[in-house]
Motif scaffolding. Structure first.
Motif, PDB file in Angstrom:
ATOM      1  N   ILE A   1       0.841  -1.203   0.000  1.00  0.00           N
ATOM      2  CA  ILE A   1       0.000   0.000   0.000  1.00  0.00           C
ATOM      3  C   ILE A   1       0.873   1.249   0.000  1.00  0.00           C
ATOM      4  O   ILE A   1       0.622   2.218  -0.744  1.00  0.00           O
ATOM      5  CB  ILE A   1      -0.929   0.001   1.225  1.00  0.00           C
ATOM      6  CG1 ILE A   1      -1.990  -1.100   1.112  1.00  0.00           C
ATOM      7  CG2 ILE A   1      -1.607   1.360   1.392  1.00  0.00           C
ATOM      8  CD1 ILE A   1      -3.101  -0.819   0.160  1.00  0.00           C
ATOM      9  N   LEU A   2       1.913   1.246   0.819  1.00  0.00           N
ATOM     10  CA  LEU A   2       2.796   2.409   0.926  1.00  0.00           C
ATOM     11  C   LEU A   2       3.469   2.709  -0.409  1.00  0.00           C
ATOM     12  O   LEU A   2       3.574   3.880  -0.808  1.00  0.00           O
ATOM     13  CB  LEU A   2       3.843   2.173   2.011  1.00  0.00           C
ATOM     14  CG  LEU A   2       4.790   3.337   2.303  1.00  0.00           C
ATOM     15  CD1 LEU A   2       4.020   4.553   2.791  1.00  0.00           C
ATOM     16  CD2 LEU A   2       5.839   2.916   3.333  1.00  0.00           C
ATOM     17  N   ARG A   3       3.912   1.684  -1.121  1.00  0.00           N
ATOM     18  CA  ARG A   3       4.553   1.903  -2.426  1.00  0.00           C
ATOM     19  C   ARG A   3       3.578   2.496  -3.432  1.00  0.00           C
ATOM     20  O   ARG A   3       3.929   3.421  -4.182  1.00  0.00           O
ATOM     21  CB  ARG A   3       5.125   0.583  -2.949  1.00  0.00           C
ATOM     22  CG  ARG A   3       6.386   0.112  -2.238  1.00  0.00           C
ATOM     23  CD  ARG A   3       7.059  -0.994  -3.015  1.00  0.00           C
ATOM     24  NE  ARG A   3       6.241  -2.204  -3.071  1.00  0.00           N
ATOM     25  CZ  ARG A   3       6.278  -3.178  -2.167  1.00  0.00           C
ATOM     26  NH1 ARG A   3       7.101  -3.079  -1.114  1.00  0.00           N
ATOM     27  NH2 ARG A   3       5.527  -4.249  -2.290  1.00  0.00           N
TER      28      ARG A   3
ATOM     29  N   GLN B   1       3.722   6.213  -5.205  1.00  0.00           N
ATOM     30  CA  GLN B   1       3.650   6.402  -6.654  1.00  0.00           C
ATOM     31  C   GLN B   1       2.571   7.416  -7.016  1.00  0.00           C
ATOM     32  O   GLN B   1       2.773   8.274  -7.888  1.00  0.00           O
ATOM     33  CB  GLN B   1       3.370   5.068  -7.343  1.00  0.00           C
ATOM     34  CG  GLN B   1       4.518   4.072  -7.250  1.00  0.00           C
ATOM     35  CD  GLN B   1       4.130   2.698  -7.762  1.00  0.00           C
ATOM     36  OE1 GLN B   1       2.995   2.475  -8.215  1.00  0.00           O
ATOM     37  NE2 GLN B   1       5.040   1.758  -7.666  1.00  0.00           N
ATOM     38  N   ASN B   2       1.419   7.336  -6.362  1.00  0.00           N
ATOM     39  CA  ASN B   2       0.342   8.279  -6.662  1.00  0.00           C
ATOM     40  C   ASN B   2       0.707   9.697  -6.237  1.00  0.00           C
ATOM     41  O   ASN B   2       0.421  10.652  -6.962  1.00  0.00           O
ATOM     42  CB  ASN B   2      -0.946   7.831  -5.962  1.00  0.00           C
ATOM     43  CG  ASN B   2      -1.740   6.841  -6.783  1.00  0.00           C
ATOM     44  OD1 ASN B   2      -2.616   7.225  -7.555  1.00  0.00           O
ATOM     45  ND2 ASN B   2      -1.423   5.559  -6.648  1.00  0.00           N
TER      46      ASN B   2
ATOM     47  N   GLY C   1       8.624   9.473   6.013  1.00  0.00           N
ATOM     48  CA  GLY C   1       9.100  10.436   5.025  1.00  0.00           C
ATOM     49  C   GLY C   1       9.099   9.935   3.598  1.00  0.00           C
ATOM     50  O   GLY C   1       9.313  10.719   2.666  1.00  0.00           O
ATOM     51  N   GLN C   2       8.849   8.649   3.391  1.00  0.00           N
ATOM     52  CA  GLN C   2       8.860   8.088   2.034  1.00  0.00           C
ATOM     53  C   GLN C   2       7.807   8.726   1.146  1.00  0.00           C
ATOM     54  O   GLN C   2       8.036   8.949  -0.051  1.00  0.00           O
ATOM     55  CB  GLN C   2       8.637   6.572   2.101  1.00  0.00           C
ATOM     56  CG  GLN C   2       8.586   5.889   0.739  1.00  0.00           C
ATOM     57  CD  GLN C   2       8.381   4.389   0.858  1.00  0.00           C
ATOM     58  OE1 GLN C   2       8.752   3.775   1.857  1.00  0.00           O
ATOM     59  NE2 GLN C   2       7.781   3.787  -0.156  1.00  0.00           N
ATOM     60  N   LEU C   3       6.653   9.041   1.704  1.00  0.00           N
ATOM     61  CA  LEU C   3       5.566   9.611   0.911  1.00  0.00           C
ATOM     62  C   LEU C   3       5.924  10.978   0.335  1.00  0.00           C
ATOM     63  O   LEU C   3       5.343  11.400  -0.668  1.00  0.00           O
ATOM     64  CB  LEU C   3       4.304   9.739   1.770  1.00  0.00           C
ATOM     65  CG  LEU C   3       3.629   8.433   2.210  1.00  0.00           C
ATOM     66  CD1 LEU C   3       2.551   8.723   3.245  1.00  0.00           C
ATOM     67  CD2 LEU C   3       3.038   7.703   1.021  1.00  0.00           C
TER      68      LEU C   3
ATOM     69  N   ARG D   1      -9.421  10.766  -6.670  1.00  0.00           N
ATOM     70  CA  ARG D   1      -9.352   9.478  -7.360  1.00  0.00           C
ATOM     71  C   ARG D   1      -9.137   8.365  -6.341  1.00  0.00           C
ATOM     72  O   ARG D   1      -8.769   8.620  -5.189  1.00  0.00           O
ATOM     73  CB  ARG D   1      -8.243   9.466  -8.406  1.00  0.00           C
ATOM     74  CG  ARG D   1      -6.820   9.640  -7.901  1.00  0.00           C
ATOM     75  CD  ARG D   1      -5.841   9.396  -9.047  1.00  0.00           C
ATOM     76  NE  ARG D   1      -4.458   9.602  -8.678  1.00  0.00           N
ATOM     77  CZ  ARG D   1      -3.737  10.659  -9.003  1.00  0.00           C
ATOM     78  NH1 ARG D   1      -4.289  11.634  -9.706  1.00  0.00           N
ATOM     79  NH2 ARG D   1      -2.467  10.756  -8.640  1.00  0.00           N
ATOM     80  N   THR D   2      -9.379   7.128  -6.779  1.00  0.00           N
ATOM     81  CA  THR D   2      -9.126   5.962  -5.943  1.00  0.00           C
ATOM     82  C   THR D   2      -8.181   5.020  -6.684  1.00  0.00           C
ATOM     83  O   THR D   2      -8.061   5.073  -7.906  1.00  0.00           O
ATOM     84  CB  THR D   2     -10.423   5.209  -5.588  1.00  0.00           C
ATOM     85  OG1 THR D   2     -10.933   4.555  -6.764  1.00  0.00           O
ATOM     86  CG2 THR D   2     -11.484   6.149  -5.038  1.00  0.00           C
ATOM     87  N   PHE D   3      -7.527   4.148  -5.915  1.00  0.00           N
ATOM     88  CA  PHE D   3      -6.590   3.190  -6.506  1.00  0.00           C
ATOM     89  C   PHE D   3      -6.444   2.005  -5.565  1.00  0.00           C
ATOM     90  O   PHE D   3      -6.997   1.995  -4.471  1.00  0.00           O
ATOM     91  CB  PHE D   3      -5.233   3.841  -6.786  1.00  0.00           C
ATOM     92  CG  PHE D   3      -4.643   4.576  -5.609  1.00  0.00           C
ATOM     93  CD1 PHE D   3      -3.814   3.937  -4.699  1.00  0.00           C
ATOM     94  CD2 PHE D   3      -4.931   5.924  -5.397  1.00  0.00           C
ATOM     95  CE1 PHE D   3      -3.277   4.601  -3.613  1.00  0.00           C
ATOM     96  CE2 PHE D   3      -4.393   6.607  -4.312  1.00  0.00           C
ATOM     97  CZ  PHE D   3      -3.563   5.932  -3.422  1.00  0.00           C
ATOM     98  N   PHE D   4      -5.703   0.992  -5.992  1.00  0.00           N
ATOM     99  CA  PHE D   4      -5.452  -0.261  -5.288  1.00  0.00           C
ATOM    100  C   PHE D   4      -6.759  -1.066  -5.148  1.00  0.00           C
ATOM    101  O   PHE D   4      -7.534  -0.889  -4.210  1.00  0.00           O
ATOM    102  CB  PHE D   4      -4.849  -0.035  -3.903  1.00  0.00           C
ATOM    103  CG  PHE D   4      -4.140  -1.259  -3.365  1.00  0.00           C
ATOM    104  CD1 PHE D   4      -2.816  -1.494  -3.685  1.00  0.00           C
ATOM    105  CD2 PHE D   4      -4.804  -2.179  -2.579  1.00  0.00           C
ATOM    106  CE1 PHE D   4      -2.163  -2.627  -3.212  1.00  0.00           C
ATOM    107  CE2 PHE D   4      -4.170  -3.306  -2.092  1.00  0.00           C
ATOM    108  CZ  PHE D   4      -2.843  -3.527  -2.405  1.00  0.00           C
TER     109      PHE D   4
END
Length: 242
Positions: A20-22, A26-27, A49-51, A171-174
């Motif tokens: 989920i985090l990856r 990306q988004n 901090g990755q986000l 928007r939505t994803f996953f």
């Protein structure tokens, strides 16, 4: 017992949480580079901090209740942000509204610290998805992420509108199932392709981007600048009587 936000931080360290985090990173990499300014704040320590890696803003801060969060970090509560009014350019809220006791107060604080035309990015679990259905069946389980509220997107948009924040992106994803086992990854990729094509609003994760509305100024002209109105109808009537 650990708080719900602490449970969520731990869940994001699991294989499914890392996936989920990856995807969220990306988004955000398609959104953050378009937002400029001097100060960016993430509320909550998800991703450490990755986000925020794709942001061009130089000064980035993570607001957390945990002392284990790497610097630069601000130790504070989401409902009492230690920032001045109109001082932050971008605020990122990864799943905070679903797991805070007073989500509307969090948004109120975000609105206070944002500069005019500043932006807030909200990530959350979509209740109108397969994950939302899973959440409904596991509602009484005190484990993350099922112990969160999964707030409806429309409710959050109503709160934003009341606070003078206009939604500019949604928007939505996953679209994968909430399964931890690695051998489901191939099936998960197929579900993502089908979901993006046929059910684009039913992804497990939603992202909202809102901009702080700028109130127009109404200029009040001094009285001495106002042109007097010449009234002649009464004078004509008086002449006729005489």
């Amino acid at each position: 017992m650990a708080t719900r936000t602490a449970q969520l931080d731990a869940w994001f360290e699991t294989p499914l949480g890392q996936r989920i985090l990856r995807v969220e990173t990306q988004n955000l990499s398609t959104l953050l580079p378009q937002l400029f300014g001097f100060h960016l704040v993430q509320i909550g320590s998800i991703g450490q901090g990755q986000l925020l890696e794709s942001s061009r803003i130089r000064h980035k801060w993570i607001l957390s209740r945990s002392l284990d969060t790497p610097s630069p970090c601000v130790y504070a509560h989401a409902t009492a942000l230690p920032f001045a009014n109109d001082s932050v350019d971008v605020v990122v809220l990864p799943h905070i509204l679903d797991f805070e006791d007073h989500p509307h107060e969090v948004l109120r604080e975000v609105q206070r610290v944002l500069i005019p035309e500043g932006h807030v990015i909200i990530l959350g679990f979509n209740p109108l998805s397969l994950w939302g259905l899973w959440h409904w069946f596991l509602l009484k389980r005190e484990v993350a992420p099922w112990c969160g509220r999964f707030l409806p997107i429309l409710r959050i948009k109503d709160w934003l509108a009341l606070l003078g924040l206009d939604v500019v992106t949604q928007r939505t994803f996953f679209f994968s199932l909430p399964l931890q086992r690695q051998h489901f990854i191939r099936t998960a990729q197929q579900l993502d392709q089908w979901g993006e094509r046929w059910l684009p609003t039913m992804g497990a994760i939603y992202v909202l981007v809102a901009c702080k509305r700028v109130l127009p100024l109404t200029l009040i002209r001094p009285r001495w600048q106002q042109q007097p109105v010449l009234v002649t109808s009464g004078m004509v009537g008086m002449n006729r009587e005489s």
